[in-house]
Design a protein around this motif. Structure first.
Motif, PDB file in Angstrom:
ATOM      1  N   THR A  81      -5.250  13.193  -1.157  1.00  0.00           N
ATOM      2  CA  THR A  81      -4.407  12.376  -1.142  1.00  0.00           C
ATOM      3  C   THR A  81      -5.155  10.959  -1.965  1.00  0.00           C
ATOM      4  OG1 THR A  81      -2.428  10.833  -0.271  1.00  0.00           O
ATOM      5  CG2 THR A  81      -4.552  10.668   0.806  1.00  0.00           C
ATOM      6  N   THR A  82      -4.037  10.356  -2.861  1.00  0.00           N
ATOM      7  CA  THR A  82      -4.749   9.088  -3.497  1.00  0.00           C
ATOM      8  C   THR A  82      -3.978   7.741  -2.833  1.00  0.00           C
ATOM      9  OG1 THR A  82      -4.820  10.209  -5.720  1.00  0.00           O
ATOM     10  CG2 THR A  82      -4.786   7.823  -5.761  1.00  0.00           C
ATOM     11  N   THR A 113       0.790  -1.186   0.023  1.00  0.00           N
ATOM     12  CA  THR A 113       0.079  -0.132   0.051  1.00  0.00           C
ATOM     13  C   THR A 113       0.978   1.051  -0.100  1.00  0.00           C
ATOM     14  OG1 THR A 113      -0.145   0.058   2.347  1.00  0.00           O
ATOM     15  CG2 THR A 113      -1.784  -0.973   1.364  1.00  0.00           C
ATOM     16  N   LEU A 114       0.364   2.337  -0.368  1.00  0.00           N
ATOM     17  CA  LEU A 114       1.077   3.757  -0.347  1.00  0.00           C
ATOM     18  C   LEU A 114       0.065   4.736  -0.391  1.00  0.00           C
ATOM     19  CD1 LEU A 114       1.325   4.943  -3.573  1.00  0.00           C
ATOM     20  CD2 LEU A 114       2.747   3.137  -3.928  1.00  0.00           C
ATOM     21  N   ASP A 115       0.364   6.063  -0.373  1.00  0.00           N
ATOM     22  CA  ASP A 115      -0.519   7.041  -0.495  1.00  0.00           C
ATOM     23  C   ASP A 115       0.554   7.892  -1.285  1.00  0.00           C
ATOM     24  OD1 ASP A 115      -0.036   9.530   1.485  1.00  0.00           O
ATOM     25  OD2 ASP A 115      -0.026   7.699   2.569  1.00  0.00           O
ATOM     26  N   THR A 116      -0.350   9.068  -2.160  1.00  0.00           N
ATOM     27  CA  THR A 116       0.656  10.022  -2.838  1.00  0.00           C
ATOM     28  C   THR A 116      -0.424  11.182  -3.036  1.00  0.00           C
ATOM     29  OG1 THR A 116       1.846  10.478  -4.768  1.00  0.00           O
ATOM     30  CG2 THR A 116      -0.043   9.046  -5.343  1.00  0.00           C
ATOM     31  N   ARG A 117       0.176  12.342  -3.261  1.00  0.00           N
ATOM     32  CA  ARG A 117      -0.756  13.531  -3.312  1.00  0.00           C
ATOM     33  C   ARG A 117      -1.264  13.279  -4.630  1.00  0.00           C
ATOM     34  NH1 ARG A 117       2.001  19.164  -3.235  1.00  0.00           N
ATOM     35  NH2 ARG A 117       3.379  17.942  -4.523  1.00  0.00           N
ATOM     36  N   THR A 118      -2.528  13.554  -4.627  1.00  0.00           N
ATOM     37  CA  THR A 118      -3.534  13.404  -5.958  1.00  0.00           C
ATOM     38  C   THR A 118      -2.792  14.465  -6.805  1.00  0.00           C
ATOM     39  OG1 THR A 118      -5.255  12.770  -4.682  1.00  0.00           O
ATOM     40  CG2 THR A 118      -5.802  13.331  -6.791  1.00  0.00           C
ATOM     41  N   GLY A 119      -2.596  13.742  -8.225  1.00  0.00           N
ATOM     42  CA  GLY A 119      -2.012  14.661  -9.068  1.00  0.00           C
ATOM     43  C   GLY A 119      -0.740  14.681  -9.035  1.00  0.00           C
ATOM     44  N   ASP A 120       0.021  14.306  -8.224  1.00  0.00           N
ATOM     45  CA  ASP A 120       1.683  14.595  -8.226  1.00  0.00           C
ATOM     46  C   ASP A 120       2.376  13.442  -9.020  1.00  0.00           C
ATOM     47  OD1 ASP A 120       3.500  15.779  -6.662  1.00  0.00           O
ATOM     48  OD2 ASP A 120       3.582  14.645  -5.069  1.00  0.00           O
ATOM     49  N   ARG A 121       3.495  13.987  -9.393  1.00  0.00           N
ATOM     50  CA  ARG A 121       4.363  13.405 -10.456  1.00  0.00           C
ATOM     51  C   ARG A 121       4.335  11.963 -10.074  1.00  0.00           C
ATOM     52  NH1 ARG A 121       9.309  17.058  -9.125  1.00  0.00           N
ATOM     53  NH2 ARG A 121       7.911  19.104  -9.215  1.00  0.00           N
ATOM     54  N   ALA A 122       4.219  11.391  -8.977  1.00  0.00           N
ATOM     55  CA  ALA A 122       4.496   9.818  -8.555  1.00  0.00           C
ATOM     56  C   ALA A 122       3.243   9.016  -9.113  1.00  0.00           C
ATOM     57  CB  ALA A 122       5.141   9.611  -7.313  1.00  0.00           C
ATOM     58  N   GLU A 123       2.110   9.746  -9.220  1.00  0.00           N
ATOM     59  CA  GLU A 123       0.820   8.900  -9.326  1.00  0.00           C
ATOM     60  C   GLU A 123       0.928   8.179 -10.383  1.00  0.00           C
ATOM     61  OE1 GLU A 123      -3.715   9.537  -8.680  1.00  0.00           O
ATOM     62  OE2 GLU A 123      -2.576  11.423  -8.643  1.00  0.00           O
ATOM     63  N   PRO A 124       1.441   8.788 -11.821  1.00  0.00           N
ATOM     64  CA  PRO A 124       1.272   8.039 -12.904  1.00  0.00           C
ATOM     65  C   PRO A 124       2.322   6.706 -12.862  1.00  0.00           C
ATOM     66  CG  PRO A 124       1.309  10.286 -13.565  1.00  0.00           C
ATOM     67  CD  PRO A 124       1.529  10.073 -12.127  1.00  0.00           C
ATOM     68  N   LEU A 125       3.634   7.035 -12.254  1.00  0.00           N
ATOM     69  CA  LEU A 125       4.592   5.931 -12.082  1.00  0.00           C
ATOM     70  C   LEU A 125       3.917   4.930 -11.509  1.00  0.00           C
ATOM     71  CD1 LEU A 125       7.467   4.731 -12.012  1.00  0.00           C
ATOM     72  CD2 LEU A 125       7.713   6.164  -9.841  1.00  0.00           C
ATOM     73  N   TYR A 126       3.211   5.093 -10.145  1.00  0.00           N
ATOM     74  CA  TYR A 126       2.946   3.939  -9.484  1.00  0.00           C
ATOM     75  C   TYR A 126       1.575   3.293 -10.320  1.00  0.00           C
ATOM     76  CZ  TYR A 126       4.736   6.416  -5.387  1.00  0.00           C
ATOM     77  OH  TYR A 126       5.695   7.082  -4.579  1.00  0.00           O
ATOM     78  N   ALA A 127       0.843   3.899 -11.127  1.00  0.00           N
ATOM     79  CA  ALA A 127      -0.063   3.168 -11.756  1.00  0.00           C
ATOM     80  C   ALA A 127       0.515   2.365 -12.833  1.00  0.00           C
ATOM     81  CB  ALA A 127      -0.991   4.411 -12.573  1.00  0.00           C
ATOM     82  N   ALA A 128       1.496   2.985 -13.666  1.00  0.00           N
ATOM     83  CA  ALA A 128       2.447   2.246 -14.698  1.00  0.00           C
ATOM     84  C   ALA A 128       3.032   0.988 -14.079  1.00  0.00           C
ATOM     85  CB  ALA A 128       3.397   3.052 -15.193  1.00  0.00           C
ATOM     86  N   LEU A 129       3.193   1.040 -12.477  1.00  0.00           N
ATOM     87  CA  LEU A 129       3.946  -0.146 -12.148  1.00  0.00           C
ATOM     88  C   LEU A 129       2.824  -1.085 -11.630  1.00  0.00           C
ATOM     89  CD1 LEU A 129       6.520   1.576  -9.847  1.00  0.00           C
ATOM     90  CD2 LEU A 129       6.886   0.114 -11.866  1.00  0.00           C
ATOM     91  N   GLY A 130       1.423  -0.876 -11.738  1.00  0.00           N
ATOM     92  CA  GLY A 130       0.392  -1.921 -11.570  1.00  0.00           C
ATOM     93  C   GLY A 130      -0.339  -1.716 -10.252  1.00  0.00           C
ATOM     94  N   PHE A 131      -0.099  -0.391  -9.636  1.00  0.00           N
ATOM     95  CA  PHE A 131      -0.874   0.130  -8.370  1.00  0.00           C
ATOM     96  C   PHE A 131      -2.093   0.710  -8.772  1.00  0.00           C
ATOM     97  CE2 PHE A 131       3.325  -0.122  -6.698  1.00  0.00           C
ATOM     98  CZ  PHE A 131       3.286  -0.499  -5.311  1.00  0.00           C
ATOM     99  N   SER A 132      -3.162   0.195  -8.030  1.00  0.00           N
ATOM    100  CA  SER A 132      -4.571   0.509  -8.406  1.00  0.00           C
ATOM    101  C   SER A 132      -5.058   1.483  -7.269  1.00  0.00           C
ATOM    102  CB  SER A 132      -5.677  -0.531  -8.283  1.00  0.00           C
ATOM    103  OG  SER A 132      -5.258  -1.608  -9.116  1.00  0.00           O
ATOM    104  N   VAL A 133      -5.915   2.541  -7.674  1.00  0.00           N
ATOM    105  CA  VAL A 133      -6.457   3.484  -6.717  1.00  0.00           C
ATOM    106  C   VAL A 133      -7.368   2.706  -5.911  1.00  0.00           C
ATOM    107  CG1 VAL A 133      -7.724   5.715  -6.685  1.00  0.00           C
ATOM    108  CG2 VAL A 133      -5.900   5.167  -8.433  1.00  0.00           C
TER     109      VAL A 133
END
Length: 167
Positions: free
Chosen positions: A160-161, A121-141
């Motif tokens: 936060t997402t 699990t993780l959380d990231t500021r919604t819309g932050d630069r890392a959010e697309p990276l996590y999605a590309a690595l297979g993380f789901s919201v």
């Protein structure tokens, strides 16, 4: 990296955290945020967790310079022995867009698997630069929490997402 090795490079770790916060990373700190604040975080929060085994620290170097780090939180409650948390993915602004974040998250995931964990699990500021990276690595919201944290630069609250990945 164990606590002794992390303590040895504490000035580099502090500089990495300081640079990321000053570049706008929403990782728990707000401005003003000095280098001593960064060192204090590593010394007071992370080193003890490394000593106790509650966290595992991964670092990345490029050309001898500390380019990034991420932490795997393994100290979970008794009812969550299957889960770990990814925390504080930091990539120095001078080293971004080189695959360092992806490599660090890959090492973290590999360690989670080797520990027999089945959920990250993780959380990231919604819309932050890392959010697309996590999605590309297979993380789901899992969801978005509005007004979760204060923006590092401005006096307003950001969402936060919350994300997860099954292993």
């Amino acid at each position: 990296m164990d606590a002794g090795a992390a303590e040895h490079i504490l000035p580099e770790l502090a500089a990495l955290l300081h640079a990321c916060v000053h570049d706008g990373a929403s990782i728990g700190f707000i401005l003003p945020f000095g280098i001593e604040d960064a060192a204090g975080f590593w010394r007071g929060t992370i080193l003890p967790a490394l000593v106790s085994g509650g966290r595992i620290l991964f670092i990345a170097r490029q050309g001898g310079a500390l380019a990034g780090s991420v932490q795997l939180v393994v100290d979970t409650p008794p009812n969550q022995p299957h889960r770990v948390e990814a925390s504080k993915l930091l990539v120095d602004p001078a080293f971004r867009r080189r695959g360092i974040g992806r490599a660090l998250m890959g090492a973290l995931e590999g360690e989670a698997r080797s520990l027999g964990r089945s959920l990250i699990t993780l959380d990231t500021r919604t819309g932050d630069r890392a959010e697309p990276l996590y999605a590309a690595l297979g993380f789901s919201v899992a969801g978005i929490i509005p007004g979760y944290c204060r923006d590092p630069f401005h006096d307003h609250l950001d969402a936060t997402t919350v994300m997860y990945k099954r292993l």
